[in-house]
Design an enzyme around this catalytic site. Structure first.
Site, PDB file in Angstrom:
ATOM      1  CG  ASN A   9      -1.680   1.281   1.397  1.00 57.77           C
ATOM      2  OD1 ASN A   9      -1.717   2.108   0.486  1.00 57.77           O
ATOM      3  ND2 ASN A   9      -2.323   1.448   2.554  1.00 57.77           N
ATOM      4  CE  LYS A  11      -0.017   3.245   4.797  1.00 54.49           C
ATOM      5  NZ  LYS A  11       0.109   3.339   6.237  1.00 54.49           N
ATOM      6  CG  HIS A  96      -5.655   2.170   5.241  1.00 55.22           C
ATOM      7  ND1 HIS A  96      -5.192   3.085   6.170  1.00 55.22           N
ATOM      8  CD2 HIS A  96      -4.678   1.258   5.078  1.00 55.22           C
ATOM      9  CE1 HIS A  96      -3.968   2.719   6.537  1.00 55.22           C
ATOM     10  NE2 HIS A  96      -3.628   1.622   5.891  1.00 55.22           N
ATOM     11  CD  GLU A  98      -2.657   5.617   6.787  1.00 57.25           C
ATOM     12  OE1 GLU A  98      -2.635   5.644   5.543  1.00 57.25           O
ATOM     13  OE2 GLU A  98      -1.765   5.086   7.487  1.00 57.25           O
ATOM     14  CD  GLU A 168      -3.375  -2.215   7.311  1.00 55.86           C
ATOM     15  OE1 GLU A 168      -2.415  -2.597   6.653  1.00 55.86           O
ATOM     16  OE2 GLU A 168      -3.852  -1.068   7.218  1.00 55.86           O
ATOM     17  N   GLY A 174       2.921   2.443  10.722  1.00 54.11           N
ATOM     18  CA  GLY A 174       3.912   3.504  10.535  1.00 54.11           C
ATOM     19  C   GLY A 174       4.636   3.887  11.810  1.00 54.11           C
ATOM     20  CB  SER A 213       5.493  -1.816  11.899  1.00 57.38           C
ATOM     21  OG  SER A 213       5.238  -0.435  12.098  1.00 57.38           O
TER      22      SER A 213
HETATM   23  P1  13P Z   1       3.248   0.485   7.610  1.00 55.91           P
HETATM   24  O1  13P Z   1       3.693  -0.847   7.006  1.00 55.91           O
HETATM   25  O2  13P Z   1       3.998   1.644   7.063  1.00 55.91           O
HETATM   26  O3  13P Z   1       3.195   0.427   9.095  1.00 55.91           O
HETATM   27  O4  13P Z   1       1.736   0.701   7.112  1.00 55.91           O
HETATM   28  C1  13P Z   1       0.824  -0.326   7.239  1.00 55.91           C
HETATM   29  C2  13P Z   1      -0.400   0.006   6.482  1.00 55.91           C
HETATM   30  O5  13P Z   1      -1.132   0.920   6.837  1.00 55.91           O
HETATM   31  C3  13P Z   1      -0.683  -0.777   5.267  1.00 55.91           C
HETATM   32  O6  13P Z   1      -1.949  -0.523   4.772  1.00 55.91           O
END
Ligand code: 13P
Length: 254
Positions: A9, A11, A96, A98, A168, A174, A213
Site C-alpha cells: 500500500n 499511500k 483503511h 487512515e 491492521e 507507521g 510495520s
Molecule cells: P506500515 O507498514 O507503514 O506500518 O503501514 C501499514 C499500512 O497501513 C498498510 O496498509
C-alpha cells in the site's frame, strides 16, 4: 488451502521515476513467487495507468487504495470502481484506518465501498483494526466485529469468498511497533472464529493479511503463524529490496 498474498500500500508516495523503478524491480520476484504466493501493489490513483503499462504481462497484480461507492456521475475527485477495473486493477483497499480517521468513513460507508468494488469486478481488501486506546482496553474484537458485521449485513457472509481481510492494528501502522506474532495470530484466529459463526467454509477460505510495520525483519515470524495469510505493507513496500524480502518470507511459508 489459502495462497499467501503480499500487498503493498503505497499511500501518498511516489514519483514517475520511483514508480517505474519499483514496478520494474518487483516483476521478477512476483513471477518467481507465482504458484506459491501472490504479489500486488496498491497505488495512488494517478499512477494506476502507469503501473498497468509497466506490470502488464507479469505476475504482479495491482489495485487501488480506495474506491467510490458510485460508478459515475457528479462526484468530484472520486475514483469509480468501473474505471479502476478498466485500468486493470484486481484489488481495491477499502476502509483503511487512515480513511476511516481522516475522511470520517464509518463502517456502513466502508461496506458500501466494499459492495461497489465487488459488484464491479474488483476484489475488496477490507481493513479492520483497533486504536491503541481500544487495544489497551481489550476492545480489539469489539471494534473488529463491528467493522466486519457492517459488511456481512450489507453483502452477506458469502461475499468474503471473493474478498480479502487485512487486520491492521492502528497503533502499529507507521510506528515501527509491530504486533507480536502471538498477538496478531490471536486476533486473526478470533476473526476466523467470528466468521465461522456465520459460515465455517468462508472462515476457512478467506485470506487474512496482517498490516502494521510489517517489514523484512518481522514478516518471517508473522507469516509463520497459522492464520496469517500474508501482509498489507506500507513503508517497506516502497523499497524493492525490503518488499522482495517480504515476498520471500511469504513464499517460504507457503
Ligand atoms: P506500515 O507498514 O507503514 O506500518 O503501514 C501499514 C499500512 O497501513 C498498510 O496498509
Amino acid at each position: 488451502m489459502r495462497t499467501p498474498l503480499v500487498m503493498g500500500n503505497w499511500k501518498l508516495n511516489g514519483t514517475k521515476d520511483s514508480v517505474t523503478a519499483l514496478v520494474n524491480a518487483l516483476k521478477e520476484p512476483a513471477n518467481n513467487a507465482a504458484g506459491k504466493a501472490e504479489v500486488a501493489v496498491c497505488a495512488p490513483a494517478v499512477f494506476i495507468g502507469m503501473v498497468e503499462n509497466l506490470a502488464q504481462g507479469s505476475k504482479l497484480a495491482w489495485g487501488s487504495e480506495d474506491c467510490d461507492i458510485h460508478t459515475s456521475g457528479a462526484y468530484t475527485g472520486e475514483n469509480s470502481p468501473v474505471m479502476l477495473r478498466e485500468f486493470g486493477c484486481t484489488y481495491a483497499i477499502v476502509g483503511h484506518s487512515e480513511r476511516r480517521e481522516y475522511h470520517k468513513e464509518c463502517s456502513n460507508y466502508v461496506a458500501q465501498k466494499y459492495q461497489a468494488a465487488q459488484q464491479n469486478g474488483l476484489i475488496p481488501v477490507l481493513c479492520v483494526g483497533e486504536s491503541e486506546a481500544e487495544f489497551d482496553a481489550s476492545k480489539t474484537m469489539d471494534v473488529v466485529r463491528e467493522e466486519l458485521k457492517a459488511v456481512i449485513d450489507l453483502c452477506g457472509i458469502d461475499s468474503f469468498k471473493n474478498a480479502v481481510i487485512a487486520y491492521e492494528p492502528i497503533w502499529a501502522i507507521g510506528t515501527g511497533k509491530t504486533a507480536t506474532p502471538e498477538i496478531a495470530q490471536k486476533v486473526h484466529a478470533d476473526i476466523r472464529a467470528y466468521l465461522a459463526t456465520f459460515s465455517q467454509e468462508v472462515a476457512d477460505g478467506v485470506r487474512i493479511l496482517y498490516g502494521g510495520s510489517c517489514n523484512a525483519k518481522t514478516a518471517p515470524e508473522l507469516f509463520a503463524q497459522k492464520d496469517i495469510d500474508g501482509g498489507l505493507v506500507g513503508g517497506a513496500s516502497l523499497k524493492a529490496d525490503d518488499f522482495s524480502a517480504i515476498i520471500a518470507a511469504a513464499v517460504a511459508n507457503a
